[in-house]
Motif scaffolding. Sequence first.
Motif, mmCIF file in Angstrom:
data_model
loop_
_atom_site.group_PDB
_atom_site.id
_atom_site.type_symbol
_atom_site.label_atom_id
_atom_site.label_comp_id
_atom_site.label_asym_id
_atom_site.label_seq_id
_atom_site.Cartn_x
_atom_site.Cartn_y
_atom_site.Cartn_z
ATOM 1 N N ASP A 70 0.821 -1.216 0.000
ATOM 2 C CA ASP A 70 0.000 0.000 0.000
ATOM 3 C C ASP A 70 0.853 1.263 0.000
ATOM 4 O O ASP A 70 0.607 2.204 -0.763
ATOM 5 C CB ASP A 70 -0.916 0.025 1.234
ATOM 6 N N GLU A 71 1.849 1.311 0.883
ATOM 7 C CA GLU A 71 2.649 2.532 0.996
ATOM 8 C C GLU A 71 3.497 2.759 -0.253
ATOM 9 O O GLU A 71 3.652 3.894 -0.712
ATOM 10 C CB GLU A 71 3.540 2.474 2.239
ATOM 11 N N ARG A 74 1.190 4.274 -2.774
ATOM 12 C CA ARG A 74 0.953 5.702 -2.539
ATOM 13 C C ARG A 74 2.140 6.540 -3.011
ATOM 14 O O ARG A 74 1.977 7.605 -3.600
ATOM 15 C CB ARG A 74 0.691 5.956 -1.052
ATOM 16 N N GLN A 75 3.344 6.048 -2.749
ATOM 17 C CA GLN A 75 4.542 6.803 -3.100
ATOM 18 C C GLN A 75 4.668 7.002 -4.611
ATOM 19 O O GLN A 75 5.180 8.034 -5.052
ATOM 20 C CB GLN A 75 5.786 6.099 -2.558
ATOM 21 N N THR A 77 2.145 7.114 -6.779
ATOM 22 C CA THR A 77 0.946 7.685 -7.402
ATOM 23 C C THR A 77 0.692 9.128 -6.987
ATOM 24 O O THR A 77 0.498 9.996 -7.829
ATOM 25 C CB THR A 77 -0.301 6.849 -7.074
ATOM 26 N N ILE A 78 0.676 9.402 -5.686
ATOM 27 C CA ILE A 78 0.320 10.741 -5.215
ATOM 28 C C ILE A 78 1.579 11.498 -4.808
ATOM 29 O O ILE A 78 2.628 10.917 -4.588
ATOM 30 C CB ILE A 78 -0.691 10.678 -4.052
ATOM 31 N N GLY A 82 4.671 11.735 -8.096
ATOM 32 C CA GLY A 82 3.852 10.559 -8.346
ATOM 33 C C GLY A 82 3.253 10.565 -9.731
ATOM 34 O O GLY A 82 3.152 11.606 -10.394
ATOM 35 N N ASP A 95 -3.611 -0.624 -11.683
ATOM 36 C CA ASP A 95 -2.729 -1.066 -10.604
ATOM 37 C C ASP A 95 -2.717 -2.587 -10.492
ATOM 38 O O ASP A 95 -3.732 -3.203 -10.187
ATOM 39 C CB ASP A 95 -3.169 -0.462 -9.273
ATOM 40 N N VAL A 103 -6.934 0.959 -0.082
ATOM 41 C CA VAL A 103 -6.034 1.850 -0.813
ATOM 42 C C VAL A 103 -6.479 1.970 -2.263
ATOM 43 O O VAL A 103 -6.313 3.032 -2.885
ATOM 44 C CB VAL A 103 -4.559 1.396 -0.705
ATOM 45 N N GLU A 106 -9.157 4.580 -2.120
ATOM 46 C CA GLU A 106 -8.526 5.872 -1.819
ATOM 47 C C GLU A 106 -7.887 6.476 -3.076
ATOM 48 O O GLU A 106 -8.076 7.661 -3.387
ATOM 49 C CB GLU A 106 -7.463 5.654 -0.744
ATOM 50 N N LEU A 107 -7.130 5.658 -3.805
ATOM 51 C CA LEU A 107 -6.431 6.167 -4.983
ATOM 52 C C LEU A 107 -7.389 6.398 -6.145
ATOM 53 O O LEU A 107 -7.172 7.301 -6.964
ATOM 54 C CB LEU A 107 -5.318 5.204 -5.380
ATOM 55 N N ALA A 110 -8.666 9.804 -5.539
ATOM 56 C CA ALA A 110 -7.646 10.798 -5.866
ATOM 57 C C ALA A 110 -7.494 10.946 -7.376
ATOM 58 O O ALA A 110 -7.322 12.059 -7.892
ATOM 59 C CB ALA A 110 -6.306 10.411 -5.237
#
Length: 294
Positions: A70-71, A74-75, A77-78, A82, A95, A103, A106-107, A110
């Motif tokens: 997950d982390e 995030r790194q 993408t956002i 990203g 993905d 996640v 969430e993404l 976003a």
Amino acid sequence: MTTKVAFIGLGVMGFPMAGYLSRAGYQVRVYNRTASRASEWLEKYQGDAFATPAEAARGAEFVFACVGNDEDLRQVTIGPDGAFAGMDQGSLFVDHTTASANVARELADAAAAKGIGFLDAPVSGGQAGAENGALTIMVGGDNDAYQRAKPLLDCYARAVNLLGPVGSGQLCKMVNQICIAGIVQGLSEGLHFARAAGLDAEQVVEVISKGAAQSWQMENRYKTMLAGKYDHGFAVDWMRKDLGIVLDEAKRNGALLPVTALVDQFYSEVQALGGSRWDTSSLFARLTNIRDFS
């Protein structure tokens, strides 16, 4: 073919997947956290490497990712570097990471805020499936986005299915890992029992694999298990990460997973034996470490 695509993450899965897109004629732009891995990819395939996910994604109609957790997702993408920062409105992010359904949602939110489409599309089939272009892909998201992406997914898949809205692909992958965990433990115990009973374990498998006990794990792993070879396939560390996601989701949805929780504990014991990077079939090593019938 003029379609530009980006692929973020060139691990044991992403490396050949991106390669299939290149061989299909797409203009592939790659990013990997370790730059030498991207250089290695360029020695084998046509494409271009970039220093950040945003740069790789700039101008790409499709952006694919296959990273660790997950982390990591995030790194890449956002944030200012990203992929989302470089993507145009109307482009699509796909993905392939095995991550949480949370996640993914969430993404997706976003991405939508920037006018970008999003599919969660975890894969099954392991390194061999990626290298042979024979992965199974479980997809969550909008049907229109799915139909846009499917011709590209078909480049490295033997089966691609849309399961429902965003998050559904990850939930399906969790079911996949639940089933694999139970099957591998059952196979390990069966082979262990055969040896304890004084049977020829290979001969036993030759017989029972023709009946209801047959499985992919049995067909593809019993010989290496009996030989004590685990330097291949899907690593125990990765499986524990996936089972952690499964068990967290089960707490939320109320599913009862006693066998999965037990097998996760068994994998922790394999890690204690030094098997963090062994194949998941090394559950057999845990049993033979307790009592060796070889």
